[in-house]
Motif scaffolding. Structure first.
Motif, PDB file in Angstrom:
ATOM      1  N   THR A   1       0.818  -1.220   0.000  1.00  0.00           N
ATOM      2  CA  THR A   1       0.000   0.000   0.000  1.00  0.00           C
ATOM      3  C   THR A   1       0.850   1.268   0.000  1.00  0.00           C
ATOM      4  O   THR A   1       0.634   2.182  -0.808  1.00  0.00           O
ATOM      5  CB  THR A   1      -0.940   0.013   1.223  1.00  0.00           C
ATOM      6  N   GLY A   2       1.815   1.346   0.902  1.00  0.00           N
ATOM      7  CA  GLY A   2       2.668   2.528   0.977  1.00  0.00           C
ATOM      8  C   GLY A   2       3.424   2.781  -0.312  1.00  0.00           C
ATOM      9  O   GLY A   2       3.548   3.924  -0.761  1.00  0.00           O
ATOM     10  N   SER A   3       3.910   1.709  -0.937  1.00  0.00           N
ATOM     11  CA  SER A   3       4.657   1.851  -2.193  1.00  0.00           C
ATOM     12  C   SER A   3       3.752   2.326  -3.320  1.00  0.00           C
ATOM     13  O   SER A   3       4.164   3.119  -4.174  1.00  0.00           O
ATOM     14  CB  SER A   3       5.302   0.510  -2.568  1.00  0.00           C
ATOM     15  N   PHE A   4       2.499   1.873  -3.352  1.00  0.00           N
ATOM     16  CA  PHE A   4       1.552   2.349  -4.358  1.00  0.00           C
ATOM     17  C   PHE A   4       1.251   3.838  -4.160  1.00  0.00           C
ATOM     18  O   PHE A   4       1.168   4.599  -5.127  1.00  0.00           O
ATOM     19  CB  PHE A   4       0.259   1.539  -4.322  1.00  0.00           C
ATOM     20  N   PHE A   5       1.060   4.252  -2.906  1.00  0.00           N
ATOM     21  CA  PHE A   5       0.846   5.673  -2.642  1.00  0.00           C
ATOM     22  C   PHE A   5       2.028   6.498  -3.167  1.00  0.00           C
ATOM     23  O   PHE A   5       1.846   7.512  -3.851  1.00  0.00           O
ATOM     24  CB  PHE A   5       0.693   5.926  -1.138  1.00  0.00           C
ATOM     25  N   VAL A   6       3.246   6.076  -2.827  1.00  0.00           N
ATOM     26  CA  VAL A   6       4.439   6.814  -3.241  1.00  0.00           C
ATOM     27  C   VAL A   6       4.518   6.890  -4.762  1.00  0.00           C
ATOM     28  O   VAL A   6       4.720   7.967  -5.345  1.00  0.00           O
ATOM     29  CB  VAL A   6       5.715   6.154  -2.664  1.00  0.00           C
ATOM     30  N   PHE A   7       4.343   5.763  -5.439  1.00  0.00           N
ATOM     31  CA  PHE A   7       4.474   5.728  -6.901  1.00  0.00           C
ATOM     32  C   PHE A   7       3.440   6.647  -7.564  1.00  0.00           C
ATOM     33  O   PHE A   7       3.767   7.409  -8.489  1.00  0.00           O
ATOM     34  CB  PHE A   7       4.309   4.301  -7.413  1.00  0.00           C
ATOM     35  N   LEU A   8       2.189   6.597  -7.112  1.00  0.00           N
ATOM     36  CA  LEU A   8       1.140   7.396  -7.743  1.00  0.00           C
ATOM     37  C   LEU A   8       1.318   8.887  -7.458  1.00  0.00           C
ATOM     38  O   LEU A   8       1.025   9.728  -8.324  1.00  0.00           O
ATOM     39  CB  LEU A   8      -0.240   6.917  -7.282  1.00  0.00           C
ATOM     40  N   PHE A   9       1.801   9.235  -6.264  1.00  0.00           N
ATOM     41  CA  PHE A   9       2.078  10.645  -5.988  1.00  0.00           C
ATOM     42  C   PHE A   9       3.209  11.167  -6.883  1.00  0.00           C
ATOM     43  O   PHE A   9       3.173  12.315  -7.332  1.00  0.00           O
ATOM     44  CB  PHE A   9       2.444  10.854  -4.515  1.00  0.00           C
ATOM     45  N   VAL A  10       4.194  10.318  -7.117  1.00  0.00           N
ATOM     46  CA  VAL A  10       5.304  10.709  -7.993  1.00  0.00           C
ATOM     47  C   VAL A  10       4.840  10.797  -9.444  1.00  0.00           C
ATOM     48  O   VAL A  10       5.056  11.803 -10.131  1.00  0.00           O
ATOM     49  CB  VAL A  10       6.479   9.709  -7.861  1.00  0.00           C
ATOM     50  N   ARG A  11       4.183   9.738  -9.911  1.00  0.00           N
ATOM     51  CA  ARG A  11       3.822   9.639 -11.333  1.00  0.00           C
ATOM     52  C   ARG A  11       2.681  10.574 -11.714  1.00  0.00           C
ATOM     53  O   ARG A  11       2.737  11.237 -12.769  1.00  0.00           O
ATOM     54  CB  ARG A  11       3.431   8.181 -11.661  1.00  0.00           C
ATOM     55  N   LEU A  12       1.649  10.653 -10.894  1.00  0.00           N
ATOM     56  CA  LEU A  12       0.462  11.419 -11.273  1.00  0.00           C
ATOM     57  C   LEU A  12       0.466  12.855 -10.766  1.00  0.00           C
ATOM     58  O   LEU A  12      -0.023  13.760 -11.447  1.00  0.00           O
ATOM     59  CB  LEU A  12      -0.804  10.707 -10.777  1.00  0.00           C
ATOM     60  N   LEU A  13       1.005  13.068  -9.567  1.00  0.00           N
ATOM     61  CA  LEU A  13       0.959  14.413  -8.984  1.00  0.00           C
ATOM     62  C   LEU A  13       2.249  15.203  -9.189  1.00  0.00           C
ATOM     63  O   LEU A  13       2.281  16.404  -8.921  1.00  0.00           O
ATOM     64  CB  LEU A  13       0.638  14.339  -7.485  1.00  0.00           C
ATOM     65  N   GLY A  14       3.330  14.529  -9.627  1.00  0.00           N
ATOM     66  CA  GLY A  14       4.569  15.236  -9.902  1.00  0.00           C
ATOM     67  C   GLY A  14       5.451  15.495  -8.695  1.00  0.00           C
ATOM     68  O   GLY A  14       6.356  16.330  -8.745  1.00  0.00           O
ATOM     69  N   TYR A  15       5.221  14.763  -7.600  1.00  0.00           N
ATOM     70  CA  TYR A  15       6.043  14.927  -6.401  1.00  0.00           C
ATOM     71  C   TYR A  15       7.396  14.234  -6.586  1.00  0.00           C
ATOM     72  O   TYR A  15       7.527  13.312  -7.400  1.00  0.00           O
ATOM     73  CB  TYR A  15       5.356  14.321  -5.179  1.00  0.00           C
ATOM     74  N   ASP A  16       8.404  14.675  -5.818  1.00  0.00           N
ATOM     75  CA  ASP A  16       9.624  13.874  -5.760  1.00  0.00           C
ATOM     76  C   ASP A  16       9.422  12.755  -4.728  1.00  0.00           C
ATOM     77  O   ASP A  16       8.401  12.719  -4.029  1.00  0.00           O
ATOM     78  CB  ASP A  16      10.854  14.735  -5.445  1.00  0.00           C
ATOM     79  N   PHE A  17      10.376  11.825  -4.654  1.00  0.00           N
ATOM     80  CA  PHE A  17      10.184  10.658  -3.799  1.00  0.00           C
ATOM     81  C   PHE A  17      10.105  11.027  -2.317  1.00  0.00           C
ATOM     82  O   PHE A  17       9.362  10.396  -1.562  1.00  0.00           O
ATOM     83  CB  PHE A  17      11.301   9.621  -4.028  1.00  0.00           C
ATOM     84  N   LEU A  18      10.837  12.044  -1.892  1.00  0.00           N
ATOM     85  CA  LEU A  18      10.805  12.419  -0.481  1.00  0.00           C
ATOM     86  C   LEU A  18       9.438  13.006  -0.107  1.00  0.00           C
ATOM     87  O   LEU A  18       8.832  12.610   0.891  1.00  0.00           O
ATOM     88  CB  LEU A  18      11.914  13.429  -0.176  1.00  0.00           C
ATOM     89  N   ASN A  19       8.938  13.941  -0.917  1.00  0.00           N
ATOM     90  CA  ASN A  19       7.625  14.529  -0.649  1.00  0.00           C
ATOM     91  C   ASN A  19       6.509  13.498  -0.792  1.00  0.00           C
ATOM     92  O   ASN A  19       5.527  13.518  -0.040  1.00  0.00           O
ATOM     93  CB  ASN A  19       7.379  15.708  -1.592  1.00  0.00           C
ATOM     94  N   ALA A  20       6.649  12.597  -1.757  1.00  0.00           N
ATOM     95  CA  ALA A  20       5.643  11.547  -1.937  1.00  0.00           C
ATOM     96  C   ALA A  20       5.601  10.625  -0.729  1.00  0.00           C
ATOM     97  O   ALA A  20       4.523  10.225  -0.272  1.00  0.00           O
ATOM     98  CB  ALA A  20       5.959  10.744  -3.201  1.00  0.00           C
ATOM     99  N   SER A  21       6.778  10.296  -0.192  1.00  0.00           N
ATOM    100  CA  SER A  21       6.827   9.421   0.976  1.00  0.00           C
ATOM    101  C   SER A  21       6.207  10.104   2.187  1.00  0.00           C
ATOM    102  O   SER A  21       5.466   9.479   2.956  1.00  0.00           O
ATOM    103  CB  SER A  21       8.282   9.028   1.280  1.00  0.00           C
ATOM    104  N   ALA A  22       6.482  11.399   2.358  1.00  0.00           N
ATOM    105  CA  ALA A  22       5.902  12.149   3.479  1.00  0.00           C
ATOM    106  C   ALA A  22       4.376  12.154   3.388  1.00  0.00           C
ATOM    107  O   ALA A  22       3.672  11.920   4.375  1.00  0.00           O
ATOM    108  CB  ALA A  22       6.438  13.577   3.484  1.00  0.00           C
ATOM    109  N   SER A  23       3.848  12.400   2.196  1.00  0.00           N
ATOM    110  CA  SER A  23       2.396  12.431   2.002  1.00  0.00           C
ATOM    111  C   SER A  23       1.784  11.049   2.170  1.00  0.00           C
ATOM    112  O   SER A  23       0.684  10.900   2.721  1.00  0.00           O
ATOM    113  CB  SER A  23       2.071  12.992   0.614  1.00  0.00           C
ATOM    114  N   ALA A  24       2.505  10.036   1.682  1.00  0.00           N
ATOM    115  CA  ALA A  24       2.002   8.664   1.787  1.00  0.00           C
ATOM    116  C   ALA A  24       1.821   8.243   3.237  1.00  0.00           C
ATOM    117  O   ALA A  24       0.898   7.487   3.569  1.00  0.00           O
ATOM    118  CB  ALA A  24       2.960   7.702   1.080  1.00  0.00           C
TER     119      ALA A  24
END
Length: 252
Positions: A155-178
């Protein structure tokens, strides 16, 4: 000995989960190995009751150093809560077997895409603003939240990937949001498990303390080493998930 074993596992799970998600890869097999005769729902409920504290701590730590986009993430967390509760209900009336076989293939696609796109997630350039971002994040929260309640691994990895791919976040910001969304989905699952008596609270308290300690270390390293480090751990975790879920689906 079982208590020591699962406490150490919880420490490692909190460390991994704080960076990029995937703590369940460590904690769930450890619980099943330590208590092979226990009901699966009880072990899953105990895992959630412990891991949510490490996830909450990671959310707080990240929010102090990373500019979380709260206007989008808070509605997304609420959507994740609703989705997770709906998924947990759905699994009581239908089989998740088709997901068991589909998951390693989906994860393989995620890994291949991440490796092929060398610049993916290296720069934080959000694609949406205001309501558009809230709607996009909410859709992700609802979808992956439902998946977390219904099945769960990655689940966490899917959140990170979709925030990066769809929302344009970097991995650090995506992980924080996830982390924030994962907190919400975990709370929904705990509410369901606890209402049915499927949590060993005497174990959960000790495991929670260990999980928080691991989470503090993992968050510290992620913030210290930045996006490249988080991307590397993401690739390792997704690769491990592919092996684990592939074995469970096709070989076991």
């Amino acid at each position: 000995m079982e208590w020591i074993f699962i406490t150490l596992a919880s420490l490692l799970a909190g460390f991994v989960d704080a960076i990029v998600g995937g703590g369940g890869l460590v904690m769930v097999p450890a619980l099943f190995a330590a208590f092979p005769g226990a009901p699966p729902a009880t072990l899953l409920g105990t895992n959630k009751a412990a891991s949510v504290w490490g996830t909450a701590m990671a959310t707080w730590q990240y929010s102090r150093r990373v500019q979380v986009r709260w206007s989008a993430m808070l509605p997304a967390a609420a959507a994740g809560f609703v989705g997770s509760f709906g998924g947990a209900w759905a699994v009581t009336v239908m089989s998740a077997e088709f997901l068991r076989k589909l998951l390693p293939l989906v994860l393989l696609g995620v890994l291949a895409y991440t490796l092929a796109k060398k610049e993916l997630g290296r720069h934080h350039t959000p694609r949406f603003e205001g309501r558009a971002e809230a709607l996009a994040a909410g859709a992700i929260g609802l979808l992956i939240g439902f998946y977390d309640g219904f099945f769960g691994p990655g689940t966490g990895s899917f959140f990170v990937f979709l925030f990066v791919r769809l929302l344009g976040y970097d991995f650090l910001n995506a992980s924080a949001s996830a982390k924030l969304l994962n907190c919400a989905t975990n709370i929904a699952a705990i509410a369901l498990f606890a209402s049915k008596g499927h949590v060993w609270w005497h174990y959960a308290v000790t495991l929670a303390v260990a999980n928080v300690a691991g989470s503090l270390l993992g968050t510290h390293l992620a913030l210290k080493h930045g996006t490249g480090f988080v991307r590397g751990i993401f690739i390792v975790v997704v690769g491990t998930l592919i092996l684990k879920t592939g074995y469970d689906a096709f070989l076991r």
